[in-house]
Design an enzyme around this catalytic site. Structure first.
Site, PDB file in Angstrom:
ATOM      1  N   ASP A  46      10.438  -7.647  -4.041  1.00  0.00           N
ATOM      2  CA  ASP A  46       9.736  -6.596  -4.764  1.00  0.00           C
ATOM      3  C   ASP A  46       9.705  -6.909  -6.255  1.00  0.00           C
ATOM      4  O   ASP A  46      10.668  -7.429  -6.812  1.00  0.00           O
ATOM      5  CB  ASP A  46      10.457  -5.262  -4.533  1.00  0.00           C
ATOM      6  N   GLU A  52       6.027 -10.330  -4.310  1.00  0.00           N
ATOM      7  CA  GLU A  52       5.019  -9.437  -4.865  1.00  0.00           C
ATOM      8  C   GLU A  52       4.819  -9.811  -6.332  1.00  0.00           C
ATOM      9  O   GLU A  52       5.625  -9.462  -7.187  1.00  0.00           O
ATOM     10  CB  GLU A  52       5.471  -7.979  -4.749  1.00  0.00           C
TER      11      GLU A  52
END
Length: 429
Positions: A205, A230
């Site tokens: 993330d 990400e």
């Protein structure tokens, strides 16, 4: 500039030849932004969906953040070792879910949130900067010296951001990933998730918040079978508010991350370039799906083996709607990513909540049956405002757009095997 691109292309080809990733991967995001609210716990609920997910040909399921978190969704973690305080369920339920996935030969991907971390309590000055790891010992029990010194809301941090140009996360302390203890204890935690809880890989993330050099340490020392980052940054837009035709700098950033982490290893990135272009292309601008070099304009046009394509996720879609795909054209998006090179990722909402399961199932079945994989050869046949037509591996042809008079463009020996709202797929007989 031409020589630079030629060298890059050659480098990518060589790395692709040595790529160790399985070629037939299909990912599935197994939650949305509201999943934490489910009565009885999301882990227990998802257990009842494992058979359908596996039957669809999914190889990897991305699960929500498992650790205790201030935010219910899991993206403000604190006690990283505490898997019993998650809103999605407890550790025993999580392990049962992972066991059920493994029983169907499906791998489990953990959502790794390590750019930032919430503190357990305040120090003597009243600042939240005392961290608790969630164990009786001192693992992950950190103080202000583990916070980046340039993180202004949390003063007295002594660390430095690995790359000062990386993004700041304002809602929680940014962790100093150059600190040897931070690296050591996070690696230990990752390995614990893999060996004790059964996770097979990682979804990083907010990976733009720390350098790829640091991510490489975590990947190399935890040895996941799969990892995806990400790296969500803005595309380049023109005065009309639409993406520029040339998005090379955007996809170059994705390629650079994979190169630094290790192009021959398990690292991939979400193809946000393709996502952004596809969002606009299906709104009557399908010509955007052919880049200036005649190839796909996203990361899949440069390094498809390392690109994870998607239509929407818990941020872009779900109830957040940060960057949603046009809702009436979602199946065009899936017709594209499930027939094209790259590693496609299916979103839970579309599969189970939108009534699209049968159509998505059919597309995955075609992909599997015809051996379409992350590095399949793509030939773009047409790319006009109302028509996109492409052949993949000489076995599959996909059409997007409202134009129907395309029979003269389809070679002999192909038959229609899937169709829906402004899309169709042909298969070689």
């Amino acid at each position: 500039m031409a020589n630079k691109h030629m060298s890059l292309s050659l480098f990518i080809v060589l790395l692709g030849l040595s790529c160790s990733l399985a070629s037939g991967q299909v990912l599935f995001q197994g939650f949305n932004w509201e999943s934490w609210k489910h009565n009885g716990g999301w882990y227990n609920f998802l257990m009842g969906k494992v058979d359908d997910i596996a039957a669809a040909g999914v190889t990897h399921v991305w699960l929500p953040p498992a650790s205790q978190s201030v935010a219910e969704q899991g993206y403000m973690p604190g006690r990283l070792y505490d898997l019993d305080a998650s809103k999605y369920g407890n550790k025993a339920q999580l392990k049962s879910l992972i066991g059920a996935l493994h029983g169907k030969a499906v791998k489990a991907i953990a959502d790794i949130v390590i750019n930032h971390r919430t503190a357990e309590r305040k120090d003597g000055r009243g600042i939240y900067c005392i961290f608790e790891g969630g164990t009786p010992d001192a693992r992950l029990d950190w103080g202000p010296h583990m916070i980046c010194r340039d993180d202004r809301p949390y003063p007295d941090g002594t660390g430095n951001r690995p790359t000062r140009t990386r993004a700041d996360f304002g809602a929680a302390p940014d962790i100093d990933h150059l600190n040897p203890r931070v690296q050591k204890e996070l690696v230990e935690w990752l390995n614990w998730l893999r060996t004790d809880d059964g996770f097979d890989g990682w979804r990083f993330d907010f990976a733009k918040g720390y350098s790829a050099d640091v991510a490489k340490i975590y990947v190399d020392r935890s040895e996941p079978s799969f990892a995806v980052a990400e790296i969500w940054t803005s595309l380049a837009y023109g005065g009309d508010g639409k993406p520029n035709l040339n998005q090379d700098p955007h996809r170059q950033e994705l390629v650079n991350w994979v190169n630094k982490v290790g192009g021959s290893g398990p690292a991939t990135t979400f193809d946000f370039t393709t996502k952004g272009i596809l969002n606009v292309a299906v709104e009557g601008e399908l010509w955007r799906l052919r880049g200036t070099d005649g190839k796909a304009p996203g990361m899949i046009g440069w390094w498809p083996a390392k690109a994870v394509t998607f239509v929407d996720n818990h941020d872009t879609g779900s109830t957040q709607h940060m960057w949603p795909f046009p809702s009436d054209r979602v199946m065009q998006g899936y017709a594209y990513i499930l027939t094209h090179p790259g590693n496609p990722c299916i979103f839970y909402d579309h599969f189970f909540d939108w009534g699209l399961k049968e159509e998505i199932d059919r597309l995955v079945s075609i992909r599997t049956r015809q051996g379409i994989h992350s590095e399949s050869k793509l030939q773009i046949m047409e790319a006009d405002a109302d028509l996109y037509l492409a052949e993949i591996e000489g076995k599959v042809i996909v059409k997007l757009g409202p134009r129907y008079d395309v029979g003269h463009l389809i070679p002999e020996g192909f038959k229609v095997v899937a169709h829906g709202n402004d899309y169709a797929v042909w298969e070689k007989v």
